[in-house]
Design an enzyme around this catalytic site. Structure first.
Site, PDB file in Angstrom:
ATOM      1  N   GLY A   1       0.820  -5.075   0.718  1.00 17.21           N
ATOM      2  CA  GLY A   1      -0.273  -5.197  -0.245  1.00 17.21           C
ATOM      3  C   GLY A   1       0.159  -5.833  -1.554  1.00 17.21           C
ATOM      4  O   GLY A   1      -0.668  -6.416  -2.264  1.00 17.21           O
TER       5      GLY A   1
ATOM      6  N   GLU B   1       4.219  -5.091   7.252  1.00 17.64           N
ATOM      7  CA  GLU B   1       3.361  -4.067   7.876  1.00 17.64           C
ATOM      8  C   GLU B   1       3.707  -3.849   9.343  1.00 17.64           C
ATOM      9  O   GLU B   1       3.633  -2.740   9.856  1.00 17.64           O
ATOM     10  CB  GLU B   1       1.882  -4.477   7.751  1.00 17.64           C
ATOM     11  CG  GLU B   1       1.317  -4.372   6.348  1.00 17.64           C
ATOM     12  CD  GLU B   1       1.472  -5.634   5.527  1.00 17.64           C
ATOM     13  OE1 GLU B   1       2.281  -6.524   5.897  1.00 17.64           O
ATOM     14  OE2 GLU B   1       0.779  -5.744   4.497  1.00 17.64           O
TER      15      GLU B   1
ATOM     16  N   ALA C   1       0.865  -1.184   0.000  1.00 18.03           N
ATOM     17  CA  ALA C   1       0.000   0.000   0.000  1.00 18.03           C
ATOM     18  C   ALA C   1       0.898   1.229   0.000  1.00 18.03           C
ATOM     19  O   ALA C   1       2.055   1.156   0.419  1.00 18.03           O
ATOM     20  CB  ALA C   1      -0.894  -0.026   1.238  1.00 18.03           C
TER      21      ALA C   1
ATOM     22  N   GLU D   1      -0.062  -9.408  -0.906  1.00 20.61           N
ATOM     23  CA  GLU D   1      -1.495  -9.718  -0.784  1.00 20.61           C
ATOM     24  C   GLU D   1      -2.175  -9.721  -2.154  1.00 20.61           C
ATOM     25  O   GLU D   1      -3.055 -10.542  -2.420  1.00 20.61           O
ATOM     26  CB  GLU D   1      -2.154  -8.719   0.171  1.00 20.61           C
ATOM     27  CG  GLU D   1      -1.644  -8.902   1.597  1.00 20.61           C
ATOM     28  CD  GLU D   1      -1.996  -7.754   2.509  1.00 20.61           C
ATOM     29  OE1 GLU D   1      -1.536  -6.616   2.241  1.00 20.61           O
ATOM     30  OE2 GLU D   1      -2.720  -7.965   3.490  1.00 20.61           O
TER      31      GLU D   1
HETATM   32  N1  CAA Z   1       4.633   3.276  -0.464  1.00 18.31           N
HETATM   33  C1  CAA Z   1       5.065   4.443  -0.967  1.00 18.31           C
HETATM   34  N2  CAA Z   1       6.268   4.608  -1.537  1.00 18.31           N
HETATM   35  C2  CAA Z   1       7.086   3.544  -1.573  1.00 18.31           C
HETATM   36  C3  CAA Z   1       6.724   2.292  -1.054  1.00 18.31           C
HETATM   37  C4  CAA Z   1       5.417   2.168  -0.492  1.00 18.31           C
HETATM   38  N3  CAA Z   1       4.935   1.017  -0.009  1.00 18.31           N
HETATM   39  N4  CAA Z   1       7.742   1.433  -1.245  1.00 18.31           N
HETATM   40  C5  CAA Z   1       8.716   2.135  -1.852  1.00 18.31           C
HETATM   41  N5  CAA Z   1       8.320   3.396  -2.045  1.00 18.31           N
HETATM   42  C6  CAA Z   1       9.085   4.488  -2.667  1.00 18.31           C
HETATM   43  C7  CAA Z   1      10.166   4.990  -1.745  1.00 18.31           C
HETATM   44  O1  CAA Z   1       9.637   5.902  -0.815  1.00 18.31           O
HETATM   45  C8  CAA Z   1      11.115   5.623  -2.723  1.00 18.31           C
HETATM   46  O2  CAA Z   1      10.593   6.880  -3.090  1.00 18.31           O
HETATM   47  P1  CAA Z   1      11.557   8.194  -3.142  1.00 18.31           P
HETATM   48  O3  CAA Z   1      12.519   7.883  -4.276  1.00 18.31           O
HETATM   49  O4  CAA Z   1      10.614   9.298  -3.450  1.00 18.31           O
HETATM   50  O5  CAA Z   1      12.230   8.278  -1.820  1.00 18.31           O
HETATM   51  C9  CAA Z   1      11.015   4.711  -3.944  1.00 18.31           C
HETATM   52  O6  CAA Z   1       9.783   3.997  -3.802  1.00 18.31           O
HETATM   53  C10 CAA Z   1      12.123   3.679  -4.034  1.00 18.31           C
HETATM   54  O7  CAA Z   1      12.165   2.967  -2.802  1.00 18.31           O
HETATM   55  P2  CAA Z   1      13.515   2.766  -1.949  1.00 18.31           P
HETATM   56  O8  CAA Z   1      14.455   3.927  -2.153  1.00 18.31           O
HETATM   57  O9  CAA Z   1      13.112   2.469  -0.542  1.00 18.31           O
HETATM   58  O10 CAA Z   1      14.114   1.487  -2.689  1.00 18.31           O
HETATM   59  P3  CAA Z   1      15.086   0.372  -2.066  1.00 18.31           P
HETATM   60  O11 CAA Z   1      15.526  -0.459  -3.221  1.00 18.31           O
HETATM   61  O12 CAA Z   1      16.113   1.002  -1.183  1.00 18.31           O
HETATM   62  O13 CAA Z   1      14.129  -0.509  -1.099  1.00 18.31           O
HETATM   63  C11 CAA Z   1      12.107  -1.730  -0.543  1.00 18.31           C
HETATM   64  C12 CAA Z   1      13.083  -1.288  -1.664  1.00 18.31           C
HETATM   65  C13 CAA Z   1      12.801  -2.700   0.394  1.00 18.31           C
HETATM   66  C14 CAA Z   1      10.936  -2.404  -1.230  1.00 18.31           C
HETATM   67  C15 CAA Z   1      11.648  -0.480   0.256  1.00 18.31           C
HETATM   68  O14 CAA Z   1      11.198   0.504  -0.657  1.00 18.31           O
HETATM   69  C16 CAA Z   1      10.528  -0.750   1.230  1.00 18.31           C
HETATM   70  O15 CAA Z   1      10.767  -1.310   2.289  1.00 18.31           O
HETATM   71  N6  CAA Z   1       9.291  -0.323   0.883  1.00 18.31           N
HETATM   72  C17 CAA Z   1       8.154  -0.435   1.790  1.00 18.31           C
HETATM   73  C18 CAA Z   1       7.640  -1.863   1.874  1.00 18.31           C
HETATM   74  C19 CAA Z   1       6.494  -1.937   2.862  1.00 18.31           C
HETATM   75  O16 CAA Z   1       6.635  -1.670   4.041  1.00 18.31           O
HETATM   76  N7  CAA Z   1       5.300  -2.331   2.363  1.00 18.31           N
HETATM   77  C20 CAA Z   1       4.129  -2.473   3.183  1.00 18.31           C
HETATM   78  C21 CAA Z   1       3.256  -1.250   3.049  1.00 18.31           C
HETATM   79  S1  CAA Z   1       1.889  -1.284   4.171  1.00 18.31           S
HETATM   80  C22 CAA Z   1       0.730  -2.275   3.428  1.00 18.31           C
HETATM   81  O17 CAA Z   1       0.931  -2.776   2.353  1.00 18.31           O
HETATM   82  C23 CAA Z   1      -0.559  -2.477   4.211  1.00 18.31           C
HETATM   83  C24 CAA Z   1      -1.474  -3.504   3.600  1.00 18.31           C
HETATM   84  O18 CAA Z   1      -1.590  -4.630   4.063  1.00 18.31           O
HETATM   85  C25 CAA Z   1      -2.271  -3.171   2.466  1.00 18.31           C
END
Ligand code: CAA
Length: 258
Positions: free
Chosen positions: A109, A132, A66, A112
């Site tokens: 998500g 999450e 998400a 999921e």
């Molecule tokens: N939402 C919004 N933006 C996101 C994102 C997310 N879930 N995941 C990555 N991005 C964005 C980052 O903020 C970044 O943007 P900027 O360049 O503007 O800073 C861009 O994508 C690239 O990401 P990273 O620089 O972090 O890339 P990386 O290669 O260093 O890391 C990653 C990759 C490990 C996937 C890392 O991006 C990450 O941990 N992302 C979040 C994953 C996460 O926690 N997902 C769960 C979300 S909550 C959810 O999904 C609830 C549900 O059940 C529905």
């Protein structure tokens, strides 16, 4: 076709393909993307020229979850009142099969969404996780429910409570994905599988998908009764007569999908 901004849509014969296309945010599932994806899938579902669908992302990410930026400012009152994530309830109502072609991150998500698909073909570079808990929340698009069905309670608890990612090999061994293929072949393999499905007698495909999902919802005796009725129903389709006649006449069936 509507002008989509978060996804790209293509057709390959009788297969509808949706690519998630927010590369700068690793295909994070913002509200606009969710609506476009579901609109596109529902349009394919309603299109008599389509028999199966594929969802894919980029090489780096199927979807990173998400959209945390979009979510971060919301209050409890807001998520409750707008039924945040409720849009995803439209997905299980799709009647034609959907294959997930997953490379890179399928997190939160994104994992999921992969599990909502009828099955997943993963590249050997795919990584799955439910992180999450590291954000102070829990899965909200089916992670606590579909994951234990697919991989069992032990691994589901491990992933949901620690936030640990698993690689494609572990996902395959656990039953989260159907096939693991060399990364570069992921989409081609998924399209090939979808093309195979789309050639089959469409009413039988719809009945089969519905029956397999029923196994997750009811006990064995009720499920077996349901399956028998679905099997009987295939005898009302043109494809049943054609499929059996073609076998006996040693030729390829020419299904009308009716
Ligand atoms: N939402 C919004 N933006 C996101 C994102 C997310 N879930 N995941 C990555 N991005 C964005 C980052 O903020 C970044 O943007 P900027 O360049 O503007 O800073 C861009 O994508 C690239 O990401 P990273 O620089 O972090 O890339 P990386 O290669 O260093 O890391 C990653 C990759 C490990 C996937 C890392 O991006 C990450 O941990 N992302 C979040 C994953 C996460 O926690 N997902 C769960 C979300 S909550 C959810 O999904 C609830 C549900 O059940 C529905």
């Amino acid at each position: 076709m509507p002008a989509y901004t978060q996804i790209a849509v293509e057709t390959h014969g009788r297969v509808g393909l949706v690519r998630l296309d927010r590369p700068k945010a690793l295909n994070a599932l913002c509200d606009a993307l969710a609506h476009e994806l579901l609109d596109a899938l529902e349009a394919f579902d309603a299109d008599p020229g389509i028999g199966a669908m594929v969802i894919t992302g980029s090489e780096k990410a199927f979807a990173a979850g998400a959209d945390i930026k979009e979510m971060s400012a919301k209050s409890f009152g807001e998520v409750l009142a707008e039924d945040y994530l409720g849009v995803w309830d439209r997905f299980p109502r799709l009647r034609k099969p959907v294959i997930g072609a997953v490379r890179g991150f399928a997190l939160g998500g994104g994992c999921e969404l992969a599990m909502m698909c009828d099955f997943v073909i993963a590249g050997d570079d795919a990584r799955f996780g439910q992180p999450e808990i590291t954000l102070g929340v829990i899965p909200g698009m089916g992670g606590t429910q579909r994951l234990p069905h697919l991989v069992g309670r032990a691994l589901a608890m491990d992933m949901v409570l620690t936030g640990r990612m698993i690689d494609a090999a572990e996902a395959k061994a656990a039953g989260l994905v159907a096939r693991v293929v060399p990364a570069a072949n992921t989409l081609a393999e998924a399209l090939k599988a979808a093309e195979t499905i789309a050639e089959h007698n469409l009413p039988a495909v719809i009945l089969a998908k519905e029956a397999v999902h029923r196994a997750e919802e009811v006990g064995l005796a009720e499920g077996l009764r349901f399956e028998r009725r679905q099997f009987h129903a295939t005898f009302a389709t043109e494809g049943r007569a054609e499929g059996m006649a073609a076998f006996l006449e040693k030729r390829k069936p020419a299904f009308t999908h009716r």
